[in-house]
Scaffold this motif. Structure first.
Motif, mmCIF file in Angstrom:
data_model
loop_
_atom_site.group_PDB
_atom_site.id
_atom_site.type_symbol
_atom_site.label_atom_id
_atom_site.label_comp_id
_atom_site.label_asym_id
_atom_site.label_seq_id
_atom_site.Cartn_x
_atom_site.Cartn_y
_atom_site.Cartn_z
ATOM 1 N N GLN A 34 0.826 -1.211 0.000
ATOM 2 C CA GLN A 34 0.000 0.000 0.000
ATOM 3 C C GLN A 34 0.862 1.263 0.000
ATOM 4 O OE1 GLN A 34 -2.558 -0.540 3.379
ATOM 5 N NE2 GLN A 34 -3.489 -2.404 2.558
ATOM 6 N N ALA A 35 1.946 1.239 0.777
ATOM 7 C CA ALA A 35 2.841 2.399 0.816
ATOM 8 C C ALA A 35 3.500 2.611 -0.546
ATOM 9 C CB ALA A 35 3.903 2.201 1.897
ATOM 10 N N THR A 36 3.837 1.526 -1.230
ATOM 11 C CA THR A 36 4.459 1.621 -2.552
ATOM 12 C C THR A 36 3.506 2.250 -3.558
ATOM 13 O OG1 THR A 36 5.842 -0.322 -2.133
ATOM 14 C CG2 THR A 36 5.485 0.278 -4.433
ATOM 15 N N ARG A 37 2.225 1.878 -3.486
ATOM 16 C CA ARG A 37 1.248 2.365 -4.469
ATOM 17 C C ARG A 37 0.811 3.801 -4.223
ATOM 18 N NH1 ARG A 37 -1.216 -3.060 -3.629
ATOM 19 N NH2 ARG A 37 -2.845 -2.101 -2.348
ATOM 20 N N GLN A 38 1.114 4.358 -3.079
ATOM 21 C CA GLN A 38 0.628 5.689 -2.736
ATOM 22 C C GLN A 38 1.521 6.777 -3.341
ATOM 23 O OE1 GLN A 38 0.207 5.724 1.510
ATOM 24 N NE2 GLN A 38 -1.683 4.523 1.496
ATOM 25 N N GLN A 39 1.645 6.760 -4.648
ATOM 26 C CA GLN A 39 2.382 7.798 -5.360
ATOM 27 C C GLN A 39 1.407 8.899 -5.754
ATOM 28 O OE1 GLN A 39 5.680 7.310 -5.394
ATOM 29 N NE2 GLN A 39 5.268 5.309 -4.441
ATOM 30 N N THR A 40 1.878 10.116 -5.779
ATOM 31 C CA THR A 40 0.985 11.249 -6.051
ATOM 32 C C THR A 40 1.173 11.843 -7.437
ATOM 33 O OG1 THR A 40 2.599 12.746 -5.016
ATOM 34 C CG2 THR A 40 0.849 11.857 -3.607
ATOM 35 N N GLY A 81 4.790 -7.834 -8.460
ATOM 36 C CA GLY A 81 4.844 -6.624 -9.274
ATOM 37 C C GLY A 81 5.749 -5.613 -8.592
ATOM 38 N N LEU A 82 6.911 -5.364 -9.189
ATOM 39 C CA LEU A 82 7.918 -4.472 -8.597
ATOM 40 C C LEU A 82 7.828 -3.108 -9.263
ATOM 41 C CD1 LEU A 82 10.377 -4.590 -6.563
ATOM 42 C CD2 LEU A 82 11.809 -4.861 -8.600
ATOM 43 N N MET A 83 7.606 -2.059 -8.467
ATOM 44 C CA MET A 83 7.466 -0.715 -9.011
ATOM 45 C C MET A 83 8.828 -0.051 -9.151
ATOM 46 S SD MET A 83 5.113 2.485 -7.694
ATOM 47 C CE MET A 83 3.576 1.583 -7.897
ATOM 48 N N ILE A 84 9.070 0.506 -10.360
ATOM 49 C CA ILE A 84 10.370 1.082 -10.703
ATOM 50 C C ILE A 84 10.156 2.451 -11.318
ATOM 51 C CG2 ILE A 84 12.458 0.757 -12.110
ATOM 52 C CD1 ILE A 84 11.589 -2.271 -12.215
ATOM 53 N N GLN A 85 11.010 3.406 -10.971
ATOM 54 C CA GLN A 85 10.990 4.703 -11.617
ATOM 55 C C GLN A 85 11.746 4.557 -12.949
ATOM 56 O OE1 GLN A 85 12.593 7.482 -12.738
ATOM 57 N NE2 GLN A 85 10.749 8.731 -12.662
ATOM 58 N N PRO A 86 11.092 4.797 -14.100
ATOM 59 C CA PRO A 86 11.702 4.414 -15.375
ATOM 60 C C PRO A 86 12.961 5.181 -15.762
ATOM 61 C CG PRO A 86 9.635 5.582 -15.736
ATOM 62 C CD PRO A 86 9.734 5.308 -14.267
ATOM 63 N N GLU A 87 13.054 6.463 -15.415
ATOM 64 C CA GLU A 87 14.223 7.235 -15.825
ATOM 65 C C GLU A 87 15.455 6.900 -14.996
ATOM 66 O OE1 GLU A 87 11.129 8.727 -15.738
ATOM 67 O OE2 GLU A 87 11.066 8.697 -17.937
ATOM 68 N N GLY A 93 9.402 -0.180 -4.674
ATOM 69 C CA GLY A 93 8.955 -1.237 -3.769
ATOM 70 C C GLY A 93 8.037 -2.200 -4.502
ATOM 71 N N LEU A 94 7.455 -3.107 -3.775
ATOM 72 C CA LEU A 94 6.508 -4.060 -4.334
ATOM 73 C C LEU A 94 5.108 -3.441 -4.337
ATOM 74 C CD1 LEU A 94 7.797 -7.258 -2.535
ATOM 75 C CD2 LEU A 94 7.733 -6.953 -5.017
ATOM 76 N N ALA A 95 4.474 -3.406 -5.516
ATOM 77 C CA ALA A 95 3.118 -2.869 -5.611
ATOM 78 C C ALA A 95 2.083 -3.913 -5.245
ATOM 79 C CB ALA A 95 2.858 -2.360 -7.026
ATOM 80 N N GLY A 96 2.447 -5.177 -5.299
ATOM 81 C CA GLY A 96 1.527 -6.259 -4.953
ATOM 82 C C GLY A 96 2.181 -7.602 -5.205
ATOM 83 N N GLN A 97 1.615 -8.651 -4.600
ATOM 84 C CA GLN A 97 2.106 -10.022 -4.770
ATOM 85 C C GLN A 97 0.940 -10.993 -4.628
ATOM 86 O OE1 GLN A 97 5.272 -9.704 -1.649
ATOM 87 N NE2 GLN A 97 6.532 -10.781 -3.157
ATOM 88 N N VAL A 324 13.492 -6.512 -0.954
ATOM 89 C CA VAL A 324 13.322 -5.226 -1.624
ATOM 90 C C VAL A 324 14.283 -4.195 -1.053
ATOM 91 C CG1 VAL A 324 11.740 -3.264 -1.890
ATOM 92 C CG2 VAL A 324 10.952 -5.569 -2.375
ATOM 93 N N ARG A 325 14.423 -4.177 0.280
ATOM 94 C CA ARG A 325 15.332 -3.199 0.895
ATOM 95 C C ARG A 325 16.777 -3.431 0.453
ATOM 96 N NH1 ARG A 325 11.463 -0.004 1.211
ATOM 97 N NH2 ARG A 325 10.071 -0.141 3.015
ATOM 98 N N LEU A 326 17.179 -4.686 0.350
ATOM 99 C CA LEU A 326 18.533 -4.981 -0.119
ATOM 100 C C LEU A 326 18.693 -4.592 -1.589
ATOM 101 C CD1 LEU A 326 19.174 -8.444 1.580
ATOM 102 C CD2 LEU A 326 20.118 -6.228 2.231
ATOM 103 N N LEU A 327 17.654 -4.837 -2.389
ATOM 104 C CA LEU A 327 17.702 -4.453 -3.797
ATOM 105 C C LEU A 327 17.771 -2.936 -3.937
ATOM 106 C CD1 LEU A 327 17.553 -5.258 -6.787
ATOM 107 C CD2 LEU A 327 15.056 -5.252 -6.587
ATOM 108 N N GLN A 328 17.029 -2.209 -3.108
ATOM 109 C CA GLN A 328 17.086 -0.752 -3.134
ATOM 110 C C GLN A 328 18.485 -0.253 -2.788
ATOM 111 O OE1 GLN A 328 13.862 -0.052 -0.375
ATOM 112 N NE2 GLN A 328 12.465 0.597 -2.002
#
Length: 414
Positions: A34-40, A81-87, A93-97, A324-328
């Motif tokens: 939920q925290a991952t999906r809360q982009q504005t 589903g891993l959320m990534i900033q494309p640029e 983070g993970l948007a869902g599993q 995810v934290r290690l990947l970040q």
């Protein structure tokens, strides 16, 4: 947990936690999703992929399903589903599993019955529904491999207002191009050339080589399949318009199989630059595969020895967030190596790691990443290559044991 606890009481406490009915896969991981999906604002890729979490063919835990070729393992499928900033390629983070247990298909099953039952391919749409529509001002682009090339999946993407880039699986499927019905394969030969480029890549068989690439593009109509599930019939969508982009190697050396990608996308593809953007986005999909490596090779999820599938699901949720934290951390060390370490990880982590590494100064995120891997056993010599998941995880474990020791000391002596 035997390696992560020093006392029998601590081990039993860990088992009690995981055995609690309220401690489930969804309960542990959903706050992170939920925290991952809360982009504005902004555009985000959601790289989707499925991996087998295999606990071994001789594992006697209850509730596990068959895995592998010929049922050579036991476990479950984990679809993420891993959320990534494309640029920047920043991992948000993970948007869902979704977890799914493989069920053998009935023998001599008719197409009608197959479409009516709970099929494994439905997990792609279930994840899209779980993620849901993006907020106003936010754009989600799902980036998927061949497993998502399914008319029902495209319907789910449309209903949830997601864009998509999907690698085509069936080139023999019927589509409509310029008002004519034909196979997708025949359509590719009719697409106009958009541009060319040269790609340098490494293959296991031929090492590094350069490939001359042509990019072709066009718009197609994909009709609904003849055999439909009850859900699809009720939905009533009969055709979906999308763009097709073919990435094709020309003049490949003798004995080398030419490269070819066929991408189906809702993104604009009327110019070479637009197609190039979609190609670049698809090239970021392997980042989700790195998450799976971190989960299995680094966090060693498949080595857990709980006796029920529910407990194994719960620990998978916990370790998914850790991976995810290690990947970040790893991504930050490569993409923004000069960024201050204390902006990426807690300050007391930096202080503790510096102490454990003999007082070494740790200023940047790259310093932190390297010294954490060094704590895990990497020699950090020039010829040793980049730290792998295993050394990173060992360093992460040691760091947290030290942090826990300091907290315990302060409780008793402070």
């Amino acid at each position: 947990y035997k390696r992560q606890t020093e006392k029998w009481a601590d081990l039993k406490a860990a088992y009690r936690l995981i055995d609690n009915d309220k401690v489930t896969f969804d309960a542990i991981a959903s706050p992170h999703w939920q925290a991952t999906r809360q982009q504005t604002a902004g555009t985000y890729l959601i790289a989707c992929d499925t991996t087998e979490v295999n606990f071994g063919w001789d594992n006697e835990a209850t509730g596990l399903g068959p895995l592998g070729q010929g049922d050579t393992g036991r476990g479950f499928l984990l679809h993420s589903g891993l959320m990534i900033q494309p640029e920047t390629e920043e991992v948000i983070g993970l948007a869902g599993q979704k977890i799914r247990y493989r069920q053998p298909a009935p023998k001599k099953e008719s197409a009608t019955k197959r479409m009516a039952r709970d099929r494994e391919s439905l997990v792609w749409g279930q994840l899209i529904d779980q993620i849901g529509p993006p907020a106003q001002g936010v754009r989600f682009i799902d980036v998927c491999d061949r497993g998502a090339d399914n008319f029902e999946v495209y319907c789910k993407l449309l209903l949830n207002r997601h864009d998509w880039i999907v690698r085509a699986a069936r080139l023999n499927r019927k589509i409509q191009y310029q008002g004519q019905s034909m196979t997708l394969s025949d359509c590719l030969d009719k697409l106009p050339l958009a541009g060319t480029y040269q790609l340098s890549y490494r293959s296991a068989e031929h090492g590094w080589r350069k490939a001359n690439i042509e990019v072709r593009q066009g718009t197609i109509l994909m009709p609904a399949p003849r055999h439909q599930s009850p859900w699809l019939r009720e939905l009533g969508i009969t055709t979906i318009a999308m763009n097709v982009i073919e990435v094709r190697e020309v003049k490949a050396p003798q004995g080398v199989e030419p490269l070819q990608w066929v991408l189906l996308t809702s993104l604009p593809a009327s110019t070479f630059d637009e197609s190039w953007t979609a190609i670049e986005y698809y090239e970021k999909r392997p980042i989700v595969e790195e998450f799976h490596k971190g989960l299995k090779t680094g966090c060693r999820v498949e080595e857990r020895q709980y006796e029920t599938s529910e407990r194994l699901e719960a620990i998978t949720g916990l370790l998914s967030v850790t991976a995810v934290r290690l990947l970040q951390l790893r991504s930050a060390s490569r993409l923004t190596p000069d960024r201050a370490a204390r902006e990426v990880v807690p300050s007391h982590w930096v202080t503790m790691l510096s102490c454990l590494r003999g007082g070494r100064e740790i200023a940047t995120v790259l310093d932190f990443y390297r010294q954490l891997a060094g704590l895990g056993g990497h020699m950090l010599r020039k010829g040793d290559g980049k730290p792998g998941w295993m050394t990173l995880w060992r360093g992460f474990e040691k760091l947290h044991v030290a942090l826990r020791a300091v907290r315990q000391y302060r409780k008793k002596c402070g």
